[in-house]
Write a protein that holds these residues in place. Structure first.
Motif, PDB file in Angstrom:
ATOM      1  N   HIS A  23       0.835  -1.203   0.000  1.00 56.63           N
ATOM      2  CA  HIS A  23       0.000   0.000   0.000  1.00 56.63           C
ATOM      3  C   HIS A  23       0.869   1.251   0.000  1.00 56.63           C
ATOM      4  O   HIS A  23       0.623   2.199  -0.771  1.00 56.63           O
ATOM      5  N   ALA A  24       1.898   1.263   0.845  1.00 55.76           N
ATOM      6  CA  ALA A  24       2.794   2.418   0.913  1.00 55.76           C
ATOM      7  C   ALA A  24       3.541   2.612  -0.406  1.00 55.76           C
ATOM      8  O   ALA A  24       3.696   3.746  -0.889  1.00 55.76           O
ATOM      9  N   LEU A  25       4.005   1.519  -0.990  1.00 54.15           N
ATOM     10  CA  LEU A  25       4.788   1.620  -2.217  1.00 54.15           C
ATOM     11  C   LEU A  25       3.939   2.019  -3.423  1.00 54.15           C
ATOM     12  O   LEU A  25       4.428   2.673  -4.347  1.00 54.15           O
ATOM     13  N   ARG A  26       2.670   1.637  -3.402  1.00 58.37           N
ATOM     14  CA  ARG A  26       1.787   1.934  -4.541  1.00 58.37           C
ATOM     15  C   ARG A  26       1.174   3.331  -4.470  1.00 58.37           C
ATOM     16  O   ARG A  26       0.564   3.794  -5.440  1.00 58.37           O
ATOM     17  N   ALA A  27       1.295   3.993  -3.333  1.00 61.52           N
ATOM     18  CA  ALA A  27       0.663   5.301  -3.163  1.00 61.52           C
ATOM     19  C   ALA A  27       1.151   6.271  -4.228  1.00 61.52           C
ATOM     20  O   ALA A  27       2.314   6.224  -4.654  1.00 61.52           O
ATOM     21  N   ASP A  28       0.279   7.152  -4.661  1.00 63.41           N
ATOM     22  CA  ASP A  28       0.645   8.155  -5.653  1.00 63.41           C
ATOM     23  C   ASP A  28       1.866   8.935  -5.171  1.00 63.41           C
ATOM     24  O   ASP A  28       1.994   9.205  -3.969  1.00 63.41           O
ATOM     25  N   PRO A  29       2.777   9.301  -6.062  1.00 58.99           N
ATOM     26  CA  PRO A  29       3.991  10.017  -5.644  1.00 58.99           C
ATOM     27  C   PRO A  29       3.728  11.276  -4.825  1.00 58.99           C
ATOM     28  O   PRO A  29       4.600  11.715  -4.066  1.00 58.99           O
ATOM     29  N   ARG A  30       2.549  11.873  -4.945  1.00 60.90           N
ATOM     30  CA  ARG A  30       2.240  13.065  -4.147  1.00 60.90           C
ATOM     31  C   ARG A  30       1.968  12.712  -2.684  1.00 60.90           C
ATOM     32  O   ARG A  30       1.893  13.591  -1.826  1.00 60.90           O
ATOM     33  N   ASN A  31       1.831  11.412  -2.385  1.00 62.16           N
ATOM     34  CA  ASN A  31       1.374  10.947  -1.077  1.00 62.16           C
ATOM     35  C   ASN A  31       2.474  10.153  -0.379  1.00 62.16           C
ATOM     36  O   ASN A  31       2.789   9.036  -0.792  1.00 62.16           O
ATOM     37  N   THR A  32       3.049  10.705   0.684  1.00 63.23           N
ATOM     38  CA  THR A  32       3.997   9.953   1.506  1.00 63.23           C
ATOM     39  C   THR A  32       3.240   9.332   2.674  1.00 63.23           C
ATOM     40  O   THR A  32       2.717  10.042   3.541  1.00 63.23           O
ATOM     41  N   VAL A  33       3.150   8.013   2.688  1.00 61.52           N
ATOM     42  CA  VAL A  33       2.509   7.299   3.790  1.00 61.52           C
ATOM     43  C   VAL A  33       3.562   7.157   4.887  1.00 61.52           C
ATOM     44  O   VAL A  33       4.458   6.324   4.787  1.00 61.52           O
ATOM     45  N   LEU A  34       3.472   7.965   5.925  1.00 62.80           N
ATOM     46  CA  LEU A  34       4.525   8.000   6.940  1.00 62.80           C
ATOM     47  C   LEU A  34       4.496   6.791   7.860  1.00 62.80           C
ATOM     48  O   LEU A  34       5.541   6.292   8.275  1.00 62.80           O
ATOM     49  N   GLU A  35       3.298   6.310   8.207  1.00 62.15           N
ATOM     50  CA  GLU A  35       3.203   5.174   9.137  1.00 62.15           C
ATOM     51  C   GLU A  35       1.928   4.395   8.875  1.00 62.15           C
ATOM     52  O   GLU A  35       0.876   4.984   8.598  1.00 62.15           O
TER      53      GLU A  35
END
Length: 223
Positions: free
Chosen positions: A204-216
């Protein structure tokens, strides 16, 4: 172009489940762990998308060499998952074994730092991602837990690393699972999280759109 993920602690549990999940999603996977036999078997299961890279995560040289081999083999690096870790046989501070502590710090802290340091030069060209295995034990205080304290480091470092990587467009995520049914424990925990649950969070974190940093991402067993 097919993306590539480097995974430490890849031979069993969360690492192996993430390798399968990433390969299913079309990624190449570079598999790093001490057990050559288990890595070879996992790579054979996955096929041409997988590369077995035996080595010791407590050695910076081993990790740096493995990452270079992965880049040479697959043509680049898009993400690294610092997943290798261990617990303690003797809990607590007064009763604890200082030599055991040293081994834990060498892997849970130094090994993770080595992954980050060795991977970042390869990740920069692709604005890649780092994922770190934290823990629910790194989000709350547990009586006398040296292991938990090592995961507090991971959580703190993950936030600092996210800020550092932001300068060049990279992203960093810490995955914080509660109890997971893996070989980490001596006895099976069938009612707890499965390694596949954690692998889903990594993807999920790796697939997130580049504008979206999933921090935790914090996962916890329903039961």
């Amino acid at each position: 172009m097919t993306k590539t993920l480097f995974i430490t602690g890849a031979s069993t549990g969360i690492g192996a489940a993430t390798a399968h999940a990433a390969a299913k999603a079309g990624w190449n996977v570079a598999l790093f762990a001490r057990s050559a036999d288990k890595l070879d078997a996992l790579a054979a299961e996955i096929g041409e998308q997988a590369l077995a890279l035996p080595g010791d995560a407590t050695s910076y040289d081993d990790q740096a060499a493995a990452l270079q081999r992965a880049v040479d083999h697959f043509g680049g690096l898009d993400a690294a998952f610092a997943n290798a870790g261990r617990g303690l046989g003797t809990p607590g501070t007064e009763a604890g074994d200082p030599e055991e502590w040293r081994g834990l710090v060498d892997l849970n802290i130094m090994g993770l730092l080595y992954t980050a340091k060795a991977a970042i030069p390869h990740l920069k060209p692709n604005k890649g991602s780092l994922v770190l295995t934290g823990s629910a034990a790194g989000r709350r205080h547990i009586k006398g837990s040296i292991y938990g304290a090592s995961k507090w480091f991971v959580h703190g470092f993950a936030g600092n690393l996210a800020e550092e990587m932001r300068d060049w467009g990279g992203r960093c995520t810490v995955i914080a699972p509660g109890m997971v049914d893996t070989p980490f424990f001596d006895q099976a925990k069938p009612d707890k999280l499965r390694p596949e649950d954690v692998a889903d969070a990594v993807m999920h974190a790796l697939r997130a759109d580049p504008r979206n940093t999933v921090l935790e991402i914090h996962l916890f067993p329903t039961h």
